[in-house]
Design an enzyme around this catalytic site. Structure first.
Site, PDB file in Angstrom:
ATOM      1  N   GLU A 143       0.838  -1.214   0.000  1.00  0.00           N
ATOM      2  CA  GLU A 143       0.000   0.000   0.000  1.00  0.00           C
ATOM      3  C   GLU A 143       0.865   1.253   0.000  1.00  0.00           C
ATOM      4  OE1 GLU A 143      -2.906  -0.505   3.147  1.00  0.00           O
ATOM      5  OE2 GLU A 143      -3.822  -2.200   2.102  1.00  0.00           O
ATOM      6  N   GLU A 157      -3.964  -9.093  -0.244  1.00  0.00           N
ATOM      7  CA  GLU A 157      -4.635  -8.859   1.036  1.00  0.00           C
ATOM      8  C   GLU A 157      -6.139  -8.906   0.793  1.00  0.00           C
ATOM      9  OE1 GLU A 157      -2.271  -6.037   3.286  1.00  0.00           O
ATOM     10  OE2 GLU A 157      -4.103  -5.334   4.252  1.00  0.00           O
TER      11      GLU A 157
END
Ligand SMILES: *[C@@H]1O[C@H](CO)[C@@H](O)[C@H](O)[C@H]1NC(C)=O
Ligand SMILES: *[C@@H]1O[C@H](CO)[C@@H](O)[C@H](O)[C@H]1NC(C)=O
Ligand SMILES: *[C@@H]1O[C@H](CO)[C@@H](O)[C@H](O)[C@H]1NC(C)=O
Length: 874
Positions: free
Chosen positions: A480, A562
Site C-alpha cells: 500500500e 490482502e
C-alpha cells in the site's frame, strides 16, 4: 532448528542461549567449531536500560556518517559506497560504552528481548495503532565478551538477527557501525576493535522514535544475536546462492555461487568444494548425493570473488508444499581450503523444486497447480511480544496449517530467519515482503526518513539472506505504497524490481496495491499484480478491479495480496445479524458492534469500509475470477496494534482468524471448510446459552465443506439446506431461541459427513486446565501453552464466562505471560491473574534453564473449583 544459513552443530550452540541470567560479566558459552568457523550465541547475560528522554546526546543524525558504511556490502555501485569518517568517534568517551561504567543497577536480560511488552498499556504518546505499549525511547544493552589468545588473527563478526531500531554498536569504546531498519538481519565486523586474551565490552544503543510504525513494532534486541569467528578468508555474509535450473524426476542440476571474502592482508588462492546431502526435518544430514565440481580463485587482500560450480543430483527428492507434496530438503556443505587445509565450512540448506507463474492457472510447484490459500501475519507473538521464540512461532504456523492455510505473507517486513526455516520444514509457501513505505511516509517517523540511504542495502540484504529458502515463491517490495498513484510509483518501483531481480533472477516480484488502477505506473513494474481488497471490491458493493487489470496486463499473473479484513471478537455475538453476505461494521442495528465492550460480532460478516468484507464475499469473488492465483487473508492471527474499529481505544487487532492468545475464532472453521475440504468438519455458531433471548430470532450458522446440512433445534428439524455456490456457510436465520440443544448433520454426496452440537449450559462451577504439550525441553526456551476453561457442572464451556483466574506454578519453571484474546483487556501480559474472555484464558509457561522434572500449573477462581495440570520438563 536454529541454524539460519549457517548450519553448525546446533545442540552445542543452543547451550549458549541457555545460560541462566548471569551478571553481565559472563564469559562466552561452549563453542562449536566446524571447519574453521565458530558461531557463538551471545543471547545470555546482557544488562539493559531504557530511557524515555535522550540520555547521551547521540542521535541518528550524529551517528549517521559512521553507520552508513555498514551497508557497503549491499551497495552495488562502488562509487556509491560510503567511506568511514576519520576523527573522533561519537560515543567514544560516553560512559555507557566504557568498560569502567558500572551497569549493576541495569536490568539483567537475555535476548531475544522486547522491552515494551511488559507494559504497562496506555504508554504516553503511543497510539492504539502501535499497541499502546512503551516501545519508544532509547535503549542501551551492554555485555562483556571475552576473546581468548587463540582468537588472535581471526575475523570476528557480530550478527544481529533483528534489533528495533537504529542500532549503533560500540566495542571497547569504538563505534563499529550500525543498522537503522529494525527488521534487518545485519552483520558488523568487530575485528579491528577486538582485544584477544581479554574481556571486551560490547555496547548497543537502540532508538525508537514515536510514530515509527503503523502496528506494534516491538523494541530491543528482539531476535538472536551471534558472534561469528572465522579465518580472514571465508564465505561472505549470505554469500551463497543455490539454484536448480533443470529438474526432472531422474535428475536435477544444482548450481551454486559462492562469494569468498578475504579480510586478510595478502592475496590467497582458494579452492572451493561443495557436497550435497539430504537433510531431514530435525537437521540430521544423510550421505553425500552429489559433489560440485571443484572451483578455485585467487582472492586479493580485502577483496571478494564469486565462484560458481554445479552438479547433478540423481532421482532428486523434491521440495513441495503440504498437504499434497513433501518438503524434502538438502544442504550444500561448502568448504574453502588454502594449500589443502580447510579454512571455512559453510552450510546452505535448500530445496529442489520448480515454480511457475501463469496468467491463467496461477502458481504451480513441481508442475502441480497450487491455489494460494494464504494469510498475512505481523511479526509479534501475542503476549510474548516481538521477542522471537521458536515454539511460539511454530505454534502459529501449525495452527494455520491445520486450517488449510498453505501460504504466508510476511506483512510487512522481513521475518525472523527461523520463520523461513519453519516454512521450509513444514511445507508452507511464503510471499516474503520488505517495505510498508518508500519515500512518502505513512507515519511521521517511519522508514521514509531513511529510504534514500537504506533502500538498496536493506533490499539486497533481505534477498541475499532469504533467497535459498525453497518456501519463498515471490518477493514483495511494497505494501500500500503512497507513491502507487503517481509517476514515482513507476520509477521507484522499477529500481526496486531491478534490485530484486539482480539478487534473484529466479522468482517474480509483486507488491500489494490498494486504491489501485491499471493505469498506475507502479502496476507496470510488478511481475505479479498484487491487489489489496480491490480485486474483490472494497466495501459491500464496489466492483472488482480484476477484469481491468487482466485486460491491461494479459500476460501477468494476478493475486490478492490482502483480502477480507473481517473483524470479530472471539465468542461475542451481537444481534440483530445482517441478512447480507457482508456488511459494514457499525454501532447501528445490524452493524455487528458492541461499542461499549469494544467487541465485534463473531458471525464473521463485518468489516470496515476500506476492506473487501466477509470471507464469504471474498470466496465468491475469487471464484468468479478463476485466473486469480489465490488470496492472502488479513490476518491469520490477531496482532498487537491496529485495533480497527476502536482505533485509538483498544490494544490489539480484531482481524485475526485466530485470536491473540491462540484461541480459534469461529472463522477458523469457515476457512478450514474451504481450504481443507477433506477434513470431516461441521461447526455451529453461535453458542446456545442466551437467557436474555428466549423467544427471539437467533440465527444459527454452520461452517462445513459438506454439500447439505440439516439443523435440529431441540430435536426438531429447522430444515435441510444445500450449500450455495462458492459458499461454505449454511444459514438458518429465523431460529427462535429456547434453551436446549442444537445439532447439525451434514452430508456430502448424500452420505453423512460430519456433525456438531451446541447446548445451553448452566452456571460456572469449575475450571479445567489443558496443556498443548505435556513434555517440553528443559532449555528455558521451549513453551507449553496452558488453556483454562470455565465450565459448568457437566463440563461444558460457559460461553460468556469472564471469571478472574489466578495462575500459579510449582517446580522448576515459570509463567511467562497470560492472555485471553480480548483486544480491549489492558491487564499487563505478565499478570498472573487474568479474566476469562468468552470462557477461556491462557498461561504460557517455560521451564528454568537446565530443568528436569515436573511443573505443576494451577488455576484458581473465586467460587469455582480450581484445577491443575502437569508438564514434564526434560
Ligand atoms: C552517563 O553520561 C551521561 C551523558 O553524559 C550523563 O547524563 C549520565 O549522568 C552518566 N551516567 C552515569 C551513571 O554516570
Ligand atoms: C445460576 O446462578 C444464578 C445467579 O447466582 C442463580 O439465580 C441460578 O439459580 C443458578 N442456576 C442454577 C441452575 O444453579
Ligand atoms: C512426573 O510426573 C509423572 C506422572 O505424573 C511421573 O511419572 C514422574 O515420575 C514425575 N517425574 C518426576 C521427576 O517427579
Amino acid at each position: 532448528m536454529l541454524s539460519g544459513t549457517y548450519g553448525i552443530a546446533l545442540a552445542a550452540l543452543l547451550l549458549a542461549a541457555d545460560l541462566p541470567l548471569a551478571a553481565a560479566h559472563a564469559t562466552l558459552a561452549p563453542r562449536a567449531t566446524v571447519g574453521g568457523r565458530e558461531r557463538v550465541s551471545i543471547n545470555a547475560g546482557w544488562r539493559f536500560q531504557r530511557f524515555t528522554s535522550n540520555p547521551d546526546s547521540l542521535s541518528y543524525s550524529t551517528l549517521k556518517s559512521w553507520i552508513l558504511p555498514s551497508g557497503n556490502d549491499f551497495i552495488k555501485s562502488s562509487g556509491s559506497k560510503k567511506t568511514r569518517p576519520t576523527g573522533t568517534q561519537p560515543g567514544a568517551n560516553l560512559n555507557f560504552t566504557q568498560a569502567s561504567f558500572n551497569d549493576a543497577s541495569w536490568e539483567a536480560v537475555n535476548v531475544p528481548h522486547d522491552w515494551a511488552i511488559k507494559g504497562p498499556f496506555n504508554a504516553p504518546g503511543i497510539s492504539g495503532g502501535m499497541g499502546k505499549l512503551p516501545s519508544n525511547g532509547v535503549g542501551w544493552y551492554r555485555r562483556v565478551v571475552s576473546f581468548s589468545a587463540e582468537d588472535a588473527g581471526k575475523t570476528v563478526f557480530l550478527d544481529v538477527d533483528g534489533a528495533m531500531s537504529y542500532a549503533a554498536v560500540w566495542l571497547n569504546g569504538n563505534l563499529v557501525g550500525g543498522w537503522p531498519f529494525g527488521y534487518a538481519s545485519f552483520r558488523l565486523d568487530l575485528t579491528p576493535y577486538v582485544k584477544t586474551g581479554a574481556d571486551n565490552i560490547l555496547a548497543i544503543r537502540l532508538d525508537n522514535p514515536l510514530d515509527n510504525s503503523r502496528w506494534y513494532p516491538g523494541a530491543g534486541i528482539y531476535r538472536n544475536i551471534w558472534l561469528v569467528k572465522s579465518n580472514p578468508v571465508h564465505v561472505a555474509q549470505y554469500g551463497t546462492f543455490v539454484t536448480t535450473p533443470t529438474i526432472s524426476s531422474s535428475s536435477a542440476t544444482v548450481s551454486l555461487k559462492v562469494e569468498i571474502e578475504n579480510k586478510g592482508t595478502s592475496s590467497q588462492v582458494v579452492d572451493v568444494v561443495t557436497e550435497i546431502r539430504p537433510q531431514d526435518e530435525s537437521g540430521v544430514q544423510g550421505s553425500v548425493v552429489a559433489t560440485l565440481s571443484k572451483a578455485s580463485a585467487t582472492v586479493a587482500a580485502d577483496g571478494k570473488v564469486v565462484v560458481s560450480a554445479s552438479a547433478t543430483v540423481a532421482n532428486p527428492k523434491l521440495w513441495g508444499p503440504k498437504p499434497n507434496q513433501t518438503p524434502n530438503l538438502y544442504v550444500a556443505i561448502t568448504r574453502l581450503s588454502v594449500n589443502g587445509q580447510v579454512i571455512d565450512t559453510y552450510e546452505t540448506p535448500f530445496g529442489i523444486r520448480t515454480i511457475t507463474y501463469d496468467k491463467d492457472t496461477g502458481i504451480s510447484v513441481n508442475g502441480q497447480k497450487i491455489r494460494v490459500q494464504g494469510t498475512c501475519n505481523h511479526h509479534d507473538l501475542g503476549s510474548l511480544g516481538a521477542a522471537f521464540n521458536y515454539r511460539a512461532q511454530e505454534r502459529q504456523l501449525q495452527m494455520l496449517q491445520e486450517m488449510g492455510n498453505n501460504a504466508l505473507r510476511t506483512a510487512h517486513n522481513p521475518p525472523a530467519p527461523e520463520f523461513l526455516e519453519l516454512a521450509d520444514k513444514m511445507g508452507l509457501l511464503v510471499l516474503d515482503e520488505i517495505f510498508d513505505c518508500w519515500k512518502k511516509s505513512k507515519t511521521k517517523n517511519d522508514f521514509s526518513l531513511i529510504f534514500d540511504d537504506w533502500h538498496e542495502p536493506d533490499l539486497r540484504l533481505f534477498i541475499r539472506r532469504d533467497r535459498n529458502h525453497p518456501s519463498i515463491i515471490a518477493w514483495s517490495f511494497g505494501n500500500e505504497i503512497p507513491e502507487q498513484g503517481g509517476a514515482s510509483g513507476g520509477t521507484i518501483g522499477a529500481e526496486l524490481r531491478g534490485i530484486v531481480r539482480d539478487e534473484d533472477p529466479t522468482r517474480q516480484t509483486t507488491a500489494g496495491m490498494n486504491s489501485a488502477s491499471p493505469d498506475q505506473a507502479m502496476a507496470a513494474q510488478l511481475d505479479i499484480i498484487g491487489l489489496n481488497y480491490n480485486g474483490e471490491g472494497i466495501g459491500v458493493s464496489t466492483s472488482s478491479s480484476w477484469p481491468g487489470f487482466r485486460s491491461k496486463f494479459p500476460d501477468k499473473m494476478l493475486w490478492s495480496t490482502e483480502t477480507s479484513s473481517c473483524l470479530s471478537s472471539r465468542g461475542t455475538f451481537v444481534f440483530p445479524v445482517t441478512s447480507g453476505m457482508s456488511a459494514l461494521v457499525s454501532s447501528n442495528s445490524g452493524g455487528g458492534e458492541d461499542p461499549i465492550g469494544m467487541r465485534v460480532s463473531a458471525y464473521d460478516l463485518y468489516s470496515d469500509w476500506w476492506a473487501s468484507g466477509s470471507p464469504d464475499k471474498v470466496f465468491f469473488l475469487q471464484d468468479k475470477h478463476p485466473y486469480v492465483a489465490g488470496e492472502f487473508a488479513w490476518t491469520g492471527w490477531d496482532y498487537l496494534g491496529e485495533p480497527t474499529p476502536y482505533n485509538d481505544k483498544a490494544r490489539s487487532s480484531y482481524f485475526g482468524i485466530i485470536d491473540l492468545a491462540g484461541f480459534k475464532k469461529d472463522r477458523f472453521y469457515l476457512y478450514q471448510a474451504r481450504w481443507a475440504p477433506n477434513v470431516r468438519m461441521a461447526h455451529i455458531l453461535p453458542h446456545w446459552t442466551w437467557p436474555d433471548r428466549v423467544g427471539q430470532a437467533t440465527p444459527v450458522h454452520v461452517y462445513s465443506s459438506a454439500d447439505e446440512a440439516e439443523l435440529y433445534v431441540n430435536g426438531k428439524s429447522a430444515g435441510r439446506l444445500k450449500r450455495g455456490t462458492s459458499s461454505w456457510r449454511f444459514r438458518w436465520d429465523s431460529v427462535v431461541y429456547q434453551p436446549g440443544d442444537l445439532k447439525v448433520i451434514t452430508y456430502k454426496n448424500g452420505q453423512e459427513w460430519a456433525t456438531d452440537t451446541k447446548r445451553t449450559v448452566g452456571n460456572a462451577t469449575k475450571l479445567v486446565l489443558s496443556a498443548d504439550r505435556s513434555n517440553i525441553k528443559g532449555d528455558g526456551l521451549d513453551l507449553s501453552f496452558i488453556t483454562a476453561t470455565v465450565v459448568d457442572a457437566n463440563g461444558d464451556t460457559v460461553p460468556r464466562a469472564s471469571n478472574s483466574i489466578t495462575f500459579s506454578i510449582t517446580g522448576p519453571g515459570l509463567i511467562s505471560t497470560t492472555d485471553n484474546g480480548d483486544p480491549a483487556d489492558f491487564t499487563v501480559f505478565s499478570s498472573l491473574t487474568r479474566k476469562a474472555f468468552s470462557g477461556l484464558a491462557l498461561a504460557i509457561i517455560r521451564s528454568n534453564v537446565g530443568a528436569v522434572g515436573n511443573l505443576t500449573i494451577s488455576a484458581a477462581s473465586s467460587g469455582l473449583t480450581g484445577a491443575s495440570v502437569t508438564v514434564q520438563a526434560s
